[in-house]
Design a protein around this motif. Structure first.
Motif, PDB file in Angstrom:
ATOM      1  N   ASP A  87       6.077  55.399 -19.528  1.00 45.09           N
ATOM      2  CA  ASP A  87       7.034  55.746 -20.575  1.00 45.09           C
ATOM      3  C   ASP A  87       8.086  56.709 -20.055  1.00 45.09           C
ATOM      4  O   ASP A  87       9.259  56.574 -20.367  1.00 45.09           O
ATOM      5  N   SER A  88       7.671  57.684 -19.258  1.00 45.05           N
ATOM      6  CA  SER A  88       8.637  58.647 -18.741  1.00 45.05           C
ATOM      7  C   SER A  88       9.584  57.994 -17.742  1.00 45.05           C
ATOM      8  O   SER A  88      10.780  58.267 -17.751  1.00 45.05           O
ATOM      9  N   ALA A  89       9.075  57.110 -16.905  1.00 52.36           N
ATOM     10  CA  ALA A  89       9.941  56.415 -15.942  1.00 52.36           C
ATOM     11  C   ALA A  89      10.937  55.521 -16.669  1.00 52.36           C
ATOM     12  O   ALA A  89      12.117  55.483 -16.315  1.00 52.36           O
ATOM     13  N   GLU A  90      10.460  54.827 -17.706  1.00 50.27           N
ATOM     14  CA  GLU A  90      11.351  53.974 -18.498  1.00 50.27           C
ATOM     15  C   GLU A  90      12.406  54.808 -19.212  1.00 50.27           C
ATOM     16  O   GLU A  90      13.577  54.432 -19.262  1.00 50.27           O
ATOM     17  N   TYR A  91      11.987  55.932 -19.763  1.00 53.13           N
ATOM     18  CA  TYR A  91      12.903  56.823 -20.462  1.00 53.13           C
ATOM     19  C   TYR A  91      13.999  57.311 -19.509  1.00 53.13           C
ATOM     20  O   TYR A  91      15.180  57.255 -19.825  1.00 53.13           O
ATOM     21  N   GLU A  92      13.594  57.804 -18.343  1.00 52.25           N
ATOM     22  CA  GLU A  92      14.561  58.341 -17.389  1.00 52.25           C
ATOM     23  C   GLU A  92      15.514  57.258 -16.886  1.00 52.25           C
ATOM     24  O   GLU A  92      16.706  57.510 -16.725  1.00 52.25           O
ATOM     25  N   GLU A  93      15.025  56.049 -16.668  1.00 50.94           N
ATOM     26  CA  GLU A  93      15.902  54.963 -16.245  1.00 50.94           C
ATOM     27  C   GLU A  93      16.900  54.623 -17.347  1.00 50.94           C
ATOM     28  O   GLU A  93      18.076  54.391 -17.083  1.00 50.94           O
ATOM     29  N   LYS A  94      16.447  54.614 -18.581  1.00 49.97           N
ATOM     30  CA  LYS A  94      17.349  54.339 -19.707  1.00 49.97           C
ATOM     31  C   LYS A  94      18.422  55.424 -19.806  1.00 49.97           C
ATOM     32  O   LYS A  94      19.594  55.119 -20.043  1.00 49.97           O
ATOM     33  N   MET A  95      18.043  56.669 -19.597  1.00 50.47           N
ATOM     34  CA  MET A  95      19.012  57.768 -19.648  1.00 50.47           C
ATOM     35  C   MET A  95      20.047  57.633 -18.522  1.00 50.47           C
ATOM     36  O   MET A  95      21.237  57.854 -18.728  1.00 50.47           O
ATOM     37  N   ARG A  96      19.593  57.247 -17.331  1.00 55.75           N
ATOM     38  CA  ARG A  96      20.527  57.040 -16.206  1.00 55.75           C
ATOM     39  C   ARG A  96      21.468  55.870 -16.494  1.00 55.75           C
ATOM     40  O   ARG A  96      22.663  55.946 -16.201  1.00 55.75           O
ATOM     41  N   GLN A  97      20.926  54.793 -17.073  1.00 53.33           N
ATOM     42  CA  GLN A  97      21.770  53.645 -17.423  1.00 53.33           C
ATOM     43  C   GLN A  97      22.824  54.036 -18.450  1.00 53.33           C
ATOM     44  O   GLN A  97      23.994  53.645 -18.327  1.00 53.33           O
ATOM     45  N   MET A  98      22.433  54.804 -19.445  1.00 53.15           N
ATOM     46  CA  MET A  98      23.390  55.256 -20.461  1.00 53.15           C
ATOM     47  C   MET A  98      24.457  56.150 -19.826  1.00 53.15           C
ATOM     48  O   MET A  98      25.646  56.005 -20.117  1.00 53.15           O
ATOM     49  N   ALA A  99      24.043  57.046 -18.945  1.00 50.79           N
ATOM     50  CA  ALA A  99      24.999  57.934 -18.280  1.00 50.79           C
ATOM     51  C   ALA A  99      25.984  57.126 -17.434  1.00 50.79           C
ATOM     52  O   ALA A  99      27.190  57.409 -17.425  1.00 50.79           O
ATOM     53  N   ARG A 100      25.475  56.104 -16.721  1.00 54.30           N
ATOM     54  CA  ARG A 100      26.368  55.249 -15.926  1.00 54.30           C
ATOM     55  C   ARG A 100      27.371  54.521 -16.824  1.00 54.30           C
ATOM     56  O   ARG A 100      28.542  54.385 -16.483  1.00 54.30           O
ATOM     57  N   ALA A 101      26.918  54.068 -17.986  1.00 54.80           N
ATOM     58  CA  ALA A 101      27.821  53.398 -18.932  1.00 54.80           C
ATOM     59  C   ALA A 101      28.882  54.365 -19.452  1.00 54.80           C
ATOM     60  O   ALA A 101      30.048  53.985 -19.620  1.00 54.80           O
ATOM     61  N   HIS A 102      28.500  55.611 -19.669  1.00 49.23           N
ATOM     62  CA  HIS A 102      29.458  56.615 -20.147  1.00 49.23           C
ATOM     63  C   HIS A 102      30.553  56.872 -19.117  1.00 49.23           C
ATOM     64  O   HIS A 102      31.735  56.929 -19.466  1.00 49.23           O
ATOM     65  N   VAL A 103      30.178  57.028 -17.848  1.00 56.53           N
ATOM     66  CA  VAL A 103      31.213  57.297 -16.839  1.00 56.53           C
ATOM     67  C   VAL A 103      32.018  56.046 -16.507  1.00 56.53           C
ATOM     68  O   VAL A 103      33.168  56.146 -16.089  1.00 56.53           O
ATOM     69  N   LEU A 104      31.440  54.876 -16.730  1.00 51.50           N
ATOM     70  CA  LEU A 104      32.186  53.636 -16.525  1.00 51.50           C
ATOM     71  C   LEU A 104      33.375  53.570 -17.478  1.00 51.50           C
ATOM     72  O   LEU A 104      34.449  53.099 -17.119  1.00 51.50           O
ATOM     73  N   LYS A 105      33.180  54.090 -18.686  1.00 48.69           N
ATOM     74  CA  LYS A 105      34.270  54.148 -19.659  1.00 48.69           C
ATOM     75  C   LYS A 105      35.427  54.998 -19.112  1.00 48.69           C
ATOM     76  O   LYS A 105      36.595  54.648 -19.253  1.00 48.69           O
ATOM     77  N   TYR A 143      40.448  58.671  -9.433  1.00 46.43           N
ATOM     78  CA  TYR A 143      39.306  59.166 -10.186  1.00 46.43           C
ATOM     79  C   TYR A 143      38.046  59.077  -9.341  1.00 46.43           C
ATOM     80  O   TYR A 143      37.970  58.318  -8.383  1.00 46.43           O
ATOM     81  N   SER A 144      37.066  59.864  -9.749  1.00 47.74           N
ATOM     82  CA  SER A 144      35.705  59.811  -9.211  1.00 47.74           C
ATOM     83  C   SER A 144      34.781  59.985 -10.397  1.00 47.74           C
ATOM     84  O   SER A 144      35.129  60.664 -11.364  1.00 47.74           O
ATOM     85  N   THR A 145      33.606  59.393 -10.319  1.00 45.76           N
ATOM     86  CA  THR A 145      32.627  59.586 -11.387  1.00 45.76           C
ATOM     87  C   THR A 145      31.296  60.003 -10.787  1.00 45.76           C
ATOM     88  O   THR A 145      30.964  59.626  -9.662  1.00 45.76           O
ATOM     89  N   TYR A 146      30.563  60.779 -11.570  1.00 41.67           N
ATOM     90  CA  TYR A 146      29.272  61.283 -11.133  1.00 41.67           C
ATOM     91  C   TYR A 146      28.270  61.180 -12.272  1.00 41.67           C
ATOM     92  O   TYR A 146      28.607  61.428 -13.425  1.00 41.67           O
ATOM     93  N   VAL A 147      27.061  60.810 -11.926  1.00 40.61           N
ATOM     94  CA  VAL A 147      25.937  60.848 -12.851  1.00 40.61           C
ATOM     95  C   VAL A 147      24.913  61.776 -12.217  1.00 40.61           C
ATOM     96  O   VAL A 147      24.525  61.586 -11.066  1.00 40.61           O
TER      97      VAL A 147
END
Length: 145
Positions: free
Chosen positions: A55-73, A85-89
């Motif tokens: 559950d924790s690994a899935e949670y952390e991966e989901k958080m990283r995916q969301m963060a990547r989507a945010h910086v993609l915007k 530009y540069s982006t960082y997660v």
């Protein structure tokens, strides 16, 4: 003049407002955008047995995916405006420290960020990440409400 603009985002509508303003400002001034999203690690207690579960690994991966989507915007908007530009997660329990750290490492002149307008006791005890950035950085911060 501000040439290197840090834009931290959590994907909220207010963060989108800060992104739009930062892109326009950079376009008008020939500046560059640094996008940042901080993923929150799984909030586990190291004292609990089996703390790191699937559950924790899935949670952390989901958080990283969301963060990547945010910086993609941010990347898409900066690219469409013809900006550098540069982006960082990053991952941290303390987003404000990551914001300040990235601003320093990337030589940012200003931070454009959203305020979620916390009120009452929550503001006094918890404080927003924006307030923490304001209290701990030496560079200018433009706050969007």
């Amino acid at each position: 003049m501000f040439k290197t603009i840090l834009v931290p985002t959590d994907g909220s509508a207010l963060s989108d407002k800060a992104i739009t303003a930062a892109i326009e400002f950079a376009r008008l001034t020939g500046g560059k955008i640094i996008g940042l999203s901080v993923a929150e690690p799984y909030p586990y207690s190291p004292l609990s047995e089996g703390a790191m579960t699937n559950d924790s690994a899935e949670y952390e991966e989901k958080m990283r995916q969301m963060a990547r989507a945010h910086v993609l915007k941010i990347a898409d908007a900066a690219s469409a405006a013809g900006l550098q530009y540069s982006t960082y997660v990053t991952e941290s329990f303390s987003p404000y420290e990551e914001i300040i750290d990235v601003a320093a490492k990337q030589g940012c002149d200003v931070i454009f960020m959203a305020s979620h307008g916390r009120k009452g006791l929550n503001k006094l005890f918890v404080g927003s990440e924006t307030q923490k950035v304001l209290g701990h950085t030496t560079i200018p911060v433009l706050v969007f409400r």
